[in-house]
Design an enzyme around this catalytic site. Structure first.
Site, PDB file in Angstrom:
ATOM      1  N   GLU A  72       9.028  13.665 -11.282  1.00  0.00           N
ATOM      2  CA  GLU A  72       9.636  14.625 -12.217  1.00  0.00           C
ATOM      3  C   GLU A  72       9.256  16.039 -11.834  1.00  0.00           C
ATOM      4  O   GLU A  72      10.085  16.961 -11.900  1.00  0.00           O
ATOM      5  CB  GLU A  72       9.164  14.348 -13.661  1.00  0.00           C
ATOM      6  CG  GLU A  72       9.479  12.964 -14.180  1.00  0.00           C
ATOM      7  CD  GLU A  72       8.379  11.962 -13.854  1.00  0.00           C
ATOM      8  OE1 GLU A  72       7.789  12.034 -12.756  1.00  0.00           O
ATOM      9  OE2 GLU A  72       8.117  11.093 -14.693  1.00  0.00           O
ATOM     10  N   ALA A 174      10.304 -16.119   8.684  1.00  0.00           N
ATOM     11  CA  ALA A 174      11.428 -16.131   9.631  1.00  0.00           C
ATOM     12  C   ALA A 174      11.466 -17.529  10.241  1.00  0.00           C
ATOM     13  O   ALA A 174      10.493 -17.970  10.858  1.00  0.00           O
ATOM     14  CB  ALA A 174      11.227 -15.085  10.707  1.00  0.00           C
ATOM     15  N   ARG A 204       8.081  -3.714   6.090  1.00  0.00           N
ATOM     16  CA  ARG A 204       6.728  -3.196   6.357  1.00  0.00           C
ATOM     17  C   ARG A 204       6.613  -1.759   5.879  1.00  0.00           C
ATOM     18  O   ARG A 204       5.600  -1.363   5.300  1.00  0.00           O
ATOM     19  CB  ARG A 204       6.432  -3.255   7.855  1.00  0.00           C
ATOM     20  CG  ARG A 204       6.293  -4.664   8.376  1.00  0.00           C
ATOM     21  CD  ARG A 204       5.988  -4.675   9.852  1.00  0.00           C
ATOM     22  NE  ARG A 204       5.811  -6.051  10.311  1.00  0.00           N
ATOM     23  CZ  ARG A 204       5.513  -6.380  11.553  1.00  0.00           C
ATOM     24  NH1 ARG A 204       5.356  -5.439  12.470  1.00  0.00           N
ATOM     25  NH2 ARG A 204       5.357  -7.647  11.883  1.00  0.00           N
TER      26      ARG A 204
HETATM   27  C1  AOF Z   1       5.031  10.003 -13.434  1.00  0.00           C
HETATM   28  N1  AOF Z   1       5.742  10.260 -12.315  1.00  0.00           N
HETATM   29  O1  AOF Z   1       6.086  10.061 -10.107  1.00  0.00           O
HETATM   30  C2  AOF Z   1       4.312   8.857 -11.040  1.00  0.00           C
HETATM   31  C3  AOF Z   1       3.593   8.554 -12.231  1.00  0.00           C
HETATM   32  O2  AOF Z   1      -3.612  10.143 -10.638  1.00  0.00           O
HETATM   33  P1  AOF Z   1      -2.415  10.797 -11.211  1.00  0.00           P
HETATM   34  O3  AOF Z   1      -2.706  11.980 -12.057  1.00  0.00           O
HETATM   35  O4  AOF Z   1      -1.365  11.104 -10.163  1.00  0.00           O
HETATM   36  O5  AOF Z   1      -1.733   9.757 -12.234  1.00  0.00           O
HETATM   37  C4  AOF Z   1      -1.385   8.480 -11.792  1.00  0.00           C
HETATM   38  C5  AOF Z   1      -0.643   7.777 -12.894  1.00  0.00           C
HETATM   39  O6  AOF Z   1       0.561   8.489 -13.175  1.00  0.00           O
HETATM   40  C6  AOF Z   1      -0.206   6.378 -12.510  1.00  0.00           C
HETATM   41  O7  AOF Z   1      -1.168   5.408 -12.845  1.00  0.00           O
HETATM   42  C7  AOF Z   1       1.031   6.214 -13.357  1.00  0.00           C
HETATM   43  O8  AOF Z   1       0.668   5.908 -14.681  1.00  0.00           O
HETATM   44  C8  AOF Z   1       1.641   7.596 -13.334  1.00  0.00           C
HETATM   45  N2  AOF Z   1       2.546   7.716 -12.200  1.00  0.00           N
HETATM   46  N3  AOF Z   1       4.016   9.128 -13.400  1.00  0.00           N
HETATM   47  O9  AOF Z   1       5.295  10.582 -14.495  1.00  0.00           O
HETATM   48  C9  AOF Z   1       5.417   9.747 -11.115  1.00  0.00           C
HETATM   49  N4  AOF Z   1       3.933   8.327  -9.841  1.00  0.00           N
HETATM   50 ZN    ZN Z   2       3.714  12.482 -14.007  1.00  0.00          ZN
END
Ligand code: AOF
Ligand code: ZN
Length: 389
Positions: A72, A174, A204
């Protein structure tokens, strides 16, 4: 809250999502797939900002390699002032916590976004509904879905790591036209053609880690990197199960540690001299419990990897590893690539004694993809109780 307000807020909650919402969320899911394998331990999320009156896509984002900035934040940075009054689609509920970056929900509120459509609630207890509540508390309309199954699949590794202490596990097999796996004699033998192998390298690229047994290293001496042109940097962590830490320090994969690390999982009582030798060769050794048969317990292996942050694990063999993960209920998705011809030379069954029917004729699995890759059949079976993205 007054009766009127509370009814109005319920109406907002249950606002129907439209066909345009579905198309925009499908785009967000596709964007989120770009980050698979690159964000662990964070989930890869996709985000799209759209002008609701014209339907114009203002900006797109997905979670950056390493897990930050979040999707976001990337989309909002690109949209700038144009986000005011717009709709934001995110495959995962926008976060509400201060981590290494500020909460996405705060950024959304500050940007003037008027409506948020999210795929699934974030299972991370630091978020888990708080992001949605925060947006609503600031007068932003929030709707759940569409494409929840696809969005759930995208974040399944994150969900399973937090709720089941293990990664999402994909098993790739495979086989030749008769359902057998050819046995290598120091180098891989192929049951399938070039196009299927290229697709397998994409798997991968989308995995956090790839796992094989020590037997596969002895038989094939594989590299386990992603060798698609320009995508070597997306190679997953290479994990070898070697209860006695007997992996040869001459194994080919130890020769290109700059591409991706090698983790060796050993039994707690593995000979210390072997561990020292592997660590000198650049491998990282870690430990897991063994079962009554003396072999590494796949549940303990999965837990050890989840504790290190792995959310998506690709298991590439051989038969005893495949059988042990399957028997432990640790195959969420089986990707079965079937060659057009029978191979000559030594062959084995993909799970030791049983054949592919333990997946293909198993009511717990559902065929989710069937296509051709060159002359080979590419099928994906998903656990029926998992997201069907
Ligand atoms: C979002 N958008 O693109 C992602 C989210 O260690 P931090 O601060 O980066 O937080 C990690 C947590 O944020 C992760 O465990 C999950 O709950 C959320 N990931 N949230 O709004 C994102 N990758
Ligand atoms: Zn976030």
């Amino acid at each position: 809250m007054s009766g009127l307000n509370s009814r109005a807020s319920e109406a907002r909650r249950s606002l129907p999502v439209s066909q345009a919402d579905a198309a925009n969320m499908a785009l967000a899911v596709a964007l989120g797939k770009r980050g698979l394998g690159q964000c662990w331990p964070n989930p890869s999320v996709g985000a799209v900002i759209v002008d609701p009156s014209s339907g114009r896509i203002i900006s797109c984002g997905w979670t950056s390699p390493g897990g930050r900035p979040h999707a976001e934040a990337n989309a909002l940075a690109d949209a700038g002032e144009a986000a005011r009054g717009a709709t934001l689609y995110a495959t995962l509920e926008p976060c509400a916590h201060w981590g290494k970056t500020p909460p996405c929900s705060d950024g959304i509120i500050a940007s003037g976004i008027a409506r948020v459509v999210y795929g699934v609630v974030d299972p991370d207890p630091r978020v888990a509904g708080k992001g949605i509540a925060r947006l609503r508390a600031h007068g932003i309309e929030v709707a759940a879905g569409p494409m929840t199954a696809e969005a759930r699949w995208l974040a399944l590794g994150h969900e399973l790591r937090l709720t089941a202490n293990r990664p999402f596990i994909q098993l790739k097999l495979a086989v030749d036209a008769a359902g057998f796996v050819p046995v290598g004699d120091g180098a891989p033998v192929w049951a399938t053609g070039g196009e299927a192998r290229a697709r397998a390298h994409l798997l991968r690229a989308e995995a956090d880690a790839i796992l094989v047994g020590h037997g596969t290293v002895t038989a094939d001496d594989p590299d386990l990197t992603c060798r698609l042109p320009g995508l070597a940097w997306r190679s997953p962590v290479r994990v070898v199960l070697s209860s006695n830490a007997e992996l040869s320090s001459k194994a080919r994969m130890l020769g290109n540690l700059e591409t991706a690390p090698v983790w060796v999982i050993c039994a707690v009582d593995a000979p210390k001299a072997n561990i020292a030798r592997l660590e000198t060769a650049g491998a990282i050794c870690m430990f897991a419990a063994t079962g009554p048969d003396g072999r590494l317990d796949p549940r303990a292996v999965a837990r050890a990897l989840a504790e290190r942050g792995i959310t998506r694990l690709l298991v590439e063999g051989g038969p005893s590893v495949a059988a042990s993960f399957f028997t432990a209920g640790l195959v969420d998705e089986a990707v079965i690539v079937t060659g057009g011809e029978r191979v000559t030379g030594p062959i084995i069954r993909p799970f030791g004694s049983p054949g592919l029917e333990i997946i293909t004729a198993n009511p717990q699995y559902r065929l989710s993809t069937e296509r051709f890759a060159g002359a080979d059949r590419w099928t994906v079976y998903r656990r029926a109780d998992m997201g069907q993205g």
